[in-house]
Scaffold this motif. Sequence first.
Motif, PDB file in Angstrom:
ATOM      1  N   PHE A 228       0.734  -1.069  -0.030  1.00  7.92           N
ATOM      2  CA  PHE A 228       0.057   0.171  -0.147  1.00  7.92           C
ATOM      3  C   PHE A 228       0.932   1.267   0.121  1.00  7.92           C
ATOM      4  N   GLY A 229       2.185   1.063  -0.385  1.00  5.74           N
ATOM      5  CA  GLY A 229       3.056   2.238  -0.522  1.00  5.74           C
ATOM      6  C   GLY A 229       3.786   2.541   1.060  1.00  5.74           C
ATOM      7  N   SER A 230       4.405   3.350   1.035  1.00 14.66           N
ATOM      8  CA  SER A 230       4.972   3.751   2.244  1.00 14.66           C
ATOM      9  C   SER A 230       5.401   5.322   2.220  1.00 14.66           C
TER      10      SER A 230
ATOM     11  N   SER B 222       7.032  -0.209   3.983  1.00 11.90           N
ATOM     12  CA  SER B 222       6.015  -0.762   4.695  1.00 11.90           C
ATOM     13  C   SER B 222       5.766  -2.238   3.955  1.00 11.90           C
ATOM     14  N   LEU B 223       6.165  -3.325   4.498  1.00 13.50           N
ATOM     15  CA  LEU B 223       5.974  -4.548   3.761  1.00 13.50           C
ATOM     16  C   LEU B 223       4.303  -4.791   4.130  1.00 13.50           C
ATOM     17  N   ARG B 224       3.787  -5.721   3.336  1.00 16.92           N
ATOM     18  CA  ARG B 224       2.355  -6.212   3.462  1.00 16.92           C
ATOM     19  C   ARG B 224       1.354  -5.012   3.917  1.00 16.92           C
ATOM     20  N   GLY B 225       1.660  -3.951   3.880  1.00 14.26           N
ATOM     21  CA  GLY B 225       0.733  -2.847   4.092  1.00 14.26           C
ATOM     22  C   GLY B 225       0.405  -2.821   5.604  1.00 14.26           C
TER      23      GLY B 225
ATOM     24  N   ASP C 134       6.407   0.631  10.871  1.00 16.21           N
ATOM     25  CA  ASP C 134       7.061   0.169  12.283  1.00 16.21           C
ATOM     26  C   ASP C 134       7.026  -1.222  12.558  1.00 16.21           C
ATOM     27  N   ARG C 135       6.472  -1.883  11.531  1.00 16.94           N
ATOM     28  CA  ARG C 135       6.349  -3.517  11.663  1.00 16.94           C
ATOM     29  C   ARG C 135       7.220  -4.142  10.407  1.00 16.94           C
ATOM     30  N   THR C 136       8.110  -3.330   9.780  1.00 20.28           N
ATOM     31  CA  THR C 136       8.930  -3.885   9.022  1.00 20.28           C
ATOM     32  C   THR C 136      10.444  -3.795   9.707  1.00 20.28           C
ATOM     33  N   LEU C 137      11.262  -4.723   9.870  1.00 19.51           N
ATOM     34  CA  LEU C 137      12.433  -4.480  10.534  1.00 19.51           C
ATOM     35  C   LEU C 137      13.581  -4.263   9.389  1.00 19.51           C
ATOM     36  N   VAL C 138      14.081  -3.219   9.425  1.00 16.88           N
ATOM     37  CA  VAL C 138      15.510  -2.862   8.345  1.00 16.88           C
ATOM     38  C   VAL C 138      16.645  -3.375   9.132  1.00 16.88           C
TER      39      VAL C 138
ATOM     40  N   MET D 293      -5.686   1.296  -0.679  1.00 12.32           N
ATOM     41  CA  MET D 293      -5.374  -0.093  -0.506  1.00 12.32           C
ATOM     42  C   MET D 293      -5.787  -0.989  -1.966  1.00 12.32           C
ATOM     43  N   PRO D 294      -4.891  -0.869  -2.777  1.00 14.01           N
ATOM     44  CA  PRO D 294      -5.203  -1.479  -4.243  1.00 14.01           C
ATOM     45  C   PRO D 294      -5.150  -3.058  -3.861  1.00 14.01           C
TER      46      PRO D 294
END
Length: 871
Positions: A86-88, A104-107, A111-115, A768-769
């Motif tokens: 859903f972009g970031s 942002s993975l999986r929309g 803050d729920r995507t670890l880098v 939210m495509p």
Amino acid sequence: MQPNSILAKAVRFALIGGAATAALSVPAVYAADEDSVERIEVTGSRIKRTDLEGSSPVTTISAADIEKTGEMSVADVLRRSNINTFGSYAESSGSTWQSQSNISLRGAGADRTLVLLNGKRMPGSPTLGGTAVNLNTIPTAAIERIEVLTDGASAVYGSDAVAGVVNIILKKNFDGLEFSATGTNPQQAGGEEWKAHVIGGVTGDKGSMTFSMEHQNREIIYQRDRWFSSSTNILADKYADTTGVSPYARNFLNMTTGQFRPMAACNNDKMVGGGHIYDYGDGDYICGYDYTSEAADHAARKYTAGYINADYEISDEVRFEGQGLFSRNETFGRYAPAAGWFNVEAGQVDIQNIDDNGNSTGTSKNPDAGRVYYRFTDVGTRDSKTIDYSTDIQLGLVGEHDSFGWDFTYHYNLAENSNYGSGYVHRPTVENLVKSGDFNFGPEGNSDAVVAAISHDTLKQDIMEFHSVNAGVNFEAIELPAGDIGWYFGTEFMQYKYESRVDAESSAGEVIGSSGNGSAGDRDVFAVFGESIIPVTEALELNLAFRYDNYSDFGSATTPKVALRYQVLDNVVLRASWGQGFRAPSLSDLYAADSFSADSATDYHYCEIQGTSPSDCKSKQYDVTRKANPNLDPETSDFYNLGVIWNITDNFSTKVEYYNLSIEDVITFVSLDSLLKEEKKVGYGNLALGDIKRVGDDPNGKILSATTPQVNGNGFDTSGIDFNLTYTGLETAVGDFGSTFDLTYVIDYNEEEYFDGPVNNKIGRNGMPEFRFTWVIDWTYGDHNASLLTQYIDGQAEKTDPNTYEQIGSLSSQTTFDATYSYNAPWNGKFTLGVRNITNEDPVLDSNLEYDSSLYNLYGRTYTASYTQKF
């Protein structure tokens, strides 16, 4: 050190290039010639292995893939990916966040995507409250590849790896010297970029050293530079028929009657039409200000970074590894002149009397106390400059003895971000000058002395200091018929120190046109973890992982993971994984002081009272106070994945992955829209969380302000399918061709409509495509290379009915094309030409000419050219 075999080099090359097909042929060779194959650590596991495709899905973006996009920053590269569903957040202009960008993975949220950086956790940006990593601190030129794990991985890496992991792997063992320069020529105004870098390195018998320096410059893009972001229809009779016009101009709100009226000071050349009067709806009339004539959408950016990596073989069994990354990211953004309200007593301002036809019939003093909604054009534009310094140092020792290995790493990261603002206004000083009669509302403006007295410069400084020490051992023990079991056990200690400082006047809420507050906190985290890869049979592999984290400020978390990899046939692999995850509340979530925000929301209740239909009810900005919560619990999650990899031929392969993510106790602010939906259900003044204030404390009055808290919500769940087709090595008389197709299809995204409200599948709503894909066609002919990159984002509904939650209206899909061509000269030079957005597509716009900046950009067609010289 044992030299690599030809096969080992092929394995490494396949990993770097992202080839899926190599995974299916490696295991059989590994069984026959185990000692000659180099083992590689792949994101998602700390145990080195020979299989490129393990039990969890990993997508590899190579340096060559990055070059095909024509993008100059890692943030822009990742934002275009289909797994950034859903972009970031992208850089914007004029706010304290204007230098920030994330993934942002999986929309599920940044803050729920670890880098990770070279496999080690990157702490979150202090500007973002420590909740997400600012990708603009990473130098693109130094990237070797990016590995994206689209599976939960808290059992391996700890907090935040809920929706997946992005591991940015930088260059090392570079031998030689490389210079490169790139420039762009956008066909629409603003946004010119150029970048230059140098990469060098030496290698020897005992070690190597690699370094890089990079500088990037991007020009500002003003709202007036694009037809859709500049104002439209500004002389319309009704305010609702305009875009780009603000009621923060010269208007008075009567706090007794809730009625808006234009002030006499609207007769001012700086207001729209020199004082044009709009029907504001509901019996209100205002004048307006065209903020798009001054404001910018994208900030100007200057980025400089240095990187160094070194390794040295201390002995046959011990190796030193070290790296340092230093960056300076400066941005400049601009807002229109400060806009805000201040209080006035009865009889202090002149307001226009409006007849039934909306015409002014003279002026009179305000009969009641109220608020002036004012644009401080005398003070000038609000300019915002951010300077972000980032220092990242990793020092480690790695040891090996036969099948036993160990590692020790110290990691230090310091982020110091400063935002300097000018053109803001001190509210108490304005109110005092109004009372004394020294403030001039008229078109002639205020004296230099008054402007100097009310002007205020803002300062916000965010600092995050991070220390980490981790150590682990790996070995093989317990022999099974199919091979030895691989083990890894480790421990980690992390310390965070966070501080956010804001100038005293902004902190007290006394500054018009600014918001924010300070906070501070620290935490210690201690973790132990273990992992095992068990060869159950020659075809079946079991991967187990477990981690325990203990936080000094809120408690502990335990996270397990189980994964299977099954070689069904020589060319078919099945895999499945299940894991639990968690996200710790950030330090700003827990300890931030109350902060002011101008939140957009749609007050359907007030529209209904006024007889306005839901489709015509417009979103407006309201004053909202946000409150942190020291009693937050961590989020918890369950993630499982099912996948199949089929190497159809030597050149043609496919992957299909099904994912399902469920998150509970979501940490979130209760949005004003959510408060309004709950208010509709329980009645005015009966909200369980937060508060809404309306004019006159009347349930049917206009919204004056709201208070919204940070809470643990009930959660959400999402599922979908990732699909890949890869074809390589099509040889023809006119060159060799290859193609890669990647699609992410979201089956559902079930979430509450408001806090503790009904749960619905929101897929297809605005932002939210349902699906998006990337398709790349590559061509090679001798020293010539070209690629065509197609990206598609599915259309969405524009609005959602507030009563039935039915999707209303339609936003079109978007397809963009990018092309690059390169020529490798015989003197080790390389020329590259490219075009981004060949068809010059605008972002997808709604009926208000607004667009989702997380999904779309406003760059338009852009030509790129670069030259690279290697020595």
